[in-house]
Design a protein around this motif. Structure first.
Motif, PDB file in Angstrom:
ATOM      1  N   LEU A 285       0.831  -1.211   0.000  1.00 21.18           N
ATOM      2  CA  LEU A 285       0.000   0.000   0.000  1.00 21.18           C
ATOM      3  C   LEU A 285       0.863   1.257   0.000  1.00 21.18           C
ATOM      4  O   LEU A 285       0.529   2.256  -0.651  1.00 21.18           O
ATOM      5  N   VAL A 286       1.974   1.222   0.725  1.00 18.80           N
ATOM      6  CA  VAL A 286       2.892   2.365   0.727  1.00 18.80           C
ATOM      7  C   VAL A 286       3.470   2.585  -0.669  1.00 18.80           C
ATOM      8  O   VAL A 286       3.590   3.722  -1.146  1.00 18.80           O
ATOM      9  N   ILE A 287       3.811   1.499  -1.341  1.00 25.86           N
ATOM     10  CA  ILE A 287       4.347   1.608  -2.697  1.00 25.86           C
ATOM     11  C   ILE A 287       3.300   2.191  -3.639  1.00 25.86           C
ATOM     12  O   ILE A 287       3.597   3.070  -4.462  1.00 25.86           O
ATOM     13  N   VAL A 288       2.057   1.724  -3.516  1.00 25.51           N
ATOM     14  CA  VAL A 288       0.978   2.257  -4.351  1.00 25.51           C
ATOM     15  C   VAL A 288       0.805   3.752  -4.096  1.00 25.51           C
ATOM     16  O   VAL A 288       0.670   4.553  -5.034  1.00 25.51           O
ATOM     17  N   GLY A 289       0.815   4.145  -2.823  1.00 28.41           N
ATOM     18  CA  GLY A 289       0.678   5.557  -2.502  1.00 28.41           C
ATOM     19  C   GLY A 289       1.801   6.395  -3.081  1.00 28.41           C
ATOM     20  O   GLY A 289       1.570   7.500  -3.599  1.00 28.41           O
ATOM     21  N   ALA A 290       3.032   5.886  -3.019  1.00 27.84           N
ATOM     22  CA  ALA A 290       4.166   6.615  -3.580  1.00 27.84           C
ATOM     23  C   ALA A 290       4.039   6.745  -5.094  1.00 27.84           C
ATOM     24  O   ALA A 290       4.335   7.801  -5.668  1.00 27.84           O
ATOM     25  N   ASN A 291       3.591   5.677  -5.754  1.00 26.29           N
ATOM     26  CA  ASN A 291       3.430   5.730  -7.209  1.00 26.29           C
ATOM     27  C   ASN A 291       2.331   6.707  -7.615  1.00 26.29           C
ATOM     28  O   ASN A 291       2.465   7.451  -8.595  1.00 26.29           O
ATOM     29  N   VAL A 292       1.221   6.715  -6.868  1.00 30.04           N
ATOM     30  CA  VAL A 292       0.126   7.641  -7.170  1.00 30.04           C
ATOM     31  C   VAL A 292       0.578   9.082  -6.978  1.00 30.04           C
ATOM     32  O   VAL A 292       0.296   9.960  -7.800  1.00 30.04           O
ATOM     33  N   ARG A 293       1.295   9.333  -5.902  1.00 33.27           N
ATOM     34  CA  ARG A 293       1.779  10.693  -5.650  1.00 33.27           C
ATOM     35  C   ARG A 293       2.705  11.152  -6.764  1.00 33.27           C
ATOM     36  O   ARG A 293       2.638  12.302  -7.209  1.00 33.27           O
ATOM     37  N   GLU A 294       3.561  10.259  -7.235  1.00 34.31           N
ATOM     38  CA  GLU A 294       4.488  10.628  -8.303  1.00 34.31           C
ATOM     39  C   GLU A 294       3.738  10.956  -9.589  1.00 34.31           C
ATOM     40  O   GLU A 294       4.084  11.902 -10.302  1.00 34.31           O
ATOM     41  N   ARG A 295       2.694  10.185  -9.885  1.00 31.87           N
ATOM     42  CA  ARG A 295       1.939  10.444 -11.111  1.00 31.87           C
ATOM     43  C   ARG A 295       1.138  11.736 -11.020  1.00 31.87           C
ATOM     44  O   ARG A 295       1.015  12.476 -11.999  1.00 31.87           O
ATOM     45  N   VAL A 296       0.578  12.006  -9.843  1.00 31.12           N
ATOM     46  CA  VAL A 296      -0.278  13.182  -9.693  1.00 31.12           C
ATOM     47  C   VAL A 296       0.536  14.464  -9.653  1.00 31.12           C
ATOM     48  O   VAL A 296       0.219  15.450 -10.323  1.00 31.12           O
ATOM     49  N   THR A 297       1.602  14.471  -8.862  1.00 30.08           N
ATOM     50  CA  THR A 297       2.376  15.693  -8.660  1.00 30.08           C
ATOM     51  C   THR A 297       3.539  15.830  -9.621  1.00 30.08           C
ATOM     52  O   THR A 297       4.050  16.934  -9.823  1.00 30.08           O
ATOM     53  N   GLY A 298       3.989  14.710 -10.179  1.00 36.65           N
ATOM     54  CA  GLY A 298       5.159  14.755 -11.043  1.00 36.65           C
ATOM     55  C   GLY A 298       6.452  14.816 -10.278  1.00 36.65           C
ATOM     56  O   GLY A 298       7.534  14.818 -10.867  1.00 36.65           O
ATOM     57  N   ALA A 299       6.352  14.875  -8.944  1.00 39.11           N
ATOM     58  CA  ALA A 299       7.546  14.915  -8.103  1.00 39.11           C
ATOM     59  C   ALA A 299       7.811  13.527  -7.556  1.00 39.11           C
ATOM     60  O   ALA A 299       6.882  12.797  -7.224  1.00 39.11           O
ATOM     61  N   PRO A 300       9.071  13.145  -7.459  1.00 41.54           N
ATOM     62  CA  PRO A 300       9.382  11.808  -6.947  1.00 41.54           C
ATOM     63  C   PRO A 300       9.000  11.669  -5.491  1.00 41.54           C
ATOM     64  O   PRO A 300       9.364  12.491  -4.656  1.00 41.54           O
ATOM     65  N   ALA A 301       8.219  10.660  -5.203  1.00 47.34           N
ATOM     66  CA  ALA A 301       7.842  10.382  -3.820  1.00 47.34           C
ATOM     67  C   ALA A 301       8.796   9.367  -3.238  1.00 47.34           C
ATOM     68  O   ALA A 301       9.132   8.379  -3.882  1.00 47.34           O
ATOM     69  N   PRO A 302       9.294   9.596  -2.020  1.00 47.48           N
ATOM     70  CA  PRO A 302      10.205   8.626  -1.406  1.00 47.48           C
ATOM     71  C   PRO A 302       9.473   7.343  -1.056  1.00 47.48           C
ATOM     72  O   PRO A 302       8.856   7.226  -0.006  1.00 47.48           O
TER      73      PRO A 302
END
Length: 333
Positions: A285-302
């Motif tokens: 779930l953490v990985i999914v959240g990081a991937n979604v954040r990266e797609r939405v914001t365009g900024a790399p999520a840790p």
């Protein structure tokens, strides 16, 4: 000098493949000795059927996926490539055969092995630009089997040393512990995870003793068994489904111990296996959240294995073409 250094680096064996080979050799030898010397309860044919099932499922699913994706099968390239490809399936088959007890039936072991191998193709997420499985395969296969088949159980802990006595009762656990520690220290680099898990297990035992009237010796007793040593050194440390960063490894181990303690308080049996499934699911779930954040914001999520400030996966791999999942990352756990 730089060309010579590059050549040495290119010729250096992949430590992940080395770890898989040593792990496969260790679990093979342990199964052979277990059935011939130590007193394993399963039928002699059980590990053979489990391994053949694992090979068949892995080869079938890889062939289907490769042809669907229009890429070469990962087992192509000669006998060595085939051997390396089948190592995770070999480990998964022997792990399920060794840890499950289905009485006279081979079906539960075959089912668990199929789930273990199949999960690597079905449950995958994109991590650093590549699709990786996120659930510990062997542990998932065992857990699903225990849930679906109430008459199947974990192999009795005593069977790991049932037919030996005297000093061998101490020598065998020490040998397994030493071999596992060397493997995880030099190759998988999962010692921080082990420290987090073992420390967390002891902590949850103390907390259950302090606040829930558990007997302290009984709560700590599982740590002295061969089953716990095997789980600690060869199951929870699967490099393909655990974090790489040391701090996150410690957190992963602590979380697994905490979930185990909660399952014990809820009177749920087989807590070791179920706790690991739950924590792997939470990490997913953490990985999914990081991937979604990266797609939405365009900024790399840790994400779980990506430090803050690293470039997005699609930028880091721009023009690099598809990145297949490394064979060693498809470990069985």
């Amino acid at each position: 000098m730089s060309e010579q250094a590059a050549t040495r680096t290119a010729n250096r064996p992949d430590p992940r493949i080395t770890a898989l080979r040593r792990f496969a050799l260790s679990i093979t030898v342990f199964n052979i000795l277990g059935h011939l010397v130590l007193g394993f309860e399963q039928a002699y044919i059980t590990p053979v059927v489990a391994v053949l099932t694992a090979y068949a499922v892995d080869l079938l699913l890889e062939t289907v996926e490769a042809r669907t994706a229009g890429r070469p099968e990962r087992y192509q390239g000669g006998p060595v490539a085939l051997l390396n490809f089948l190592l995770p399936a070999h480990i998964a088959g022997l792990a399920c055969a060794m840890l499950l007890y289905g009485n006279q039936s081979l079906a539960p072991t075959m089912f668990a092995t199929s789930v273990a191998v199949g999960s690597k193709y079905v449950v995958r997420l994109r991590i650093r630009g590549a699709l990786r499985h996120v659930l510990n395969p062997s542990n998932l296969g065992i857990s699903v089997t225990l849930i679906l088949f109430s008459w199947v159980s974990i192999a009795p802990p005593y069977h790991f040393s049932e037919d030996v006595d005297g000093p061998w009762d101490v020598v065998i656990p020490l040998v397994i512990l030493a071999a596992g520690t060397m493997l995880n220290g030099k190759l998988t680099r999962r010692l921080p995870l082990i420290l987090g898990w073992v420390g967390g297990f002891a902590l949850q035992a103390v907390l259950r003793w302090a606040f829930f009237d558990a007997h302290l010796a009984a709560a700590l007793l599982p740590m002295t068994g061969i089953a716990f040593i095997l789980f600690t050194n060869y199951m929870i440390t699967d490099p393909g489904t655990t974090p790489a960063a040391p701090r996150r490894q410690v957190a992963f181990g602590l979380a697994t111990a905490a979930v185990y303690g909660l399952l014990v308080l809820a009177h749920i049996t087989y807590g070791l296996f179920f706790a690991l499934v739950i924590v792997c699911g939470l990490r997913a779930l953490v990985i999914v959240g990081a991937n979604v954040r990266e797609r939405v914001t365009g900024a790399p999520a840790p994400g779980p294995d990506r430090p803050a400030g690293s470039p997005p996966a699609h930028e880091a791999r721009a023009g690099a073409g598809p990145l297949p999942e490394p064979a060693a990352a498809r470990s069985a756990g």
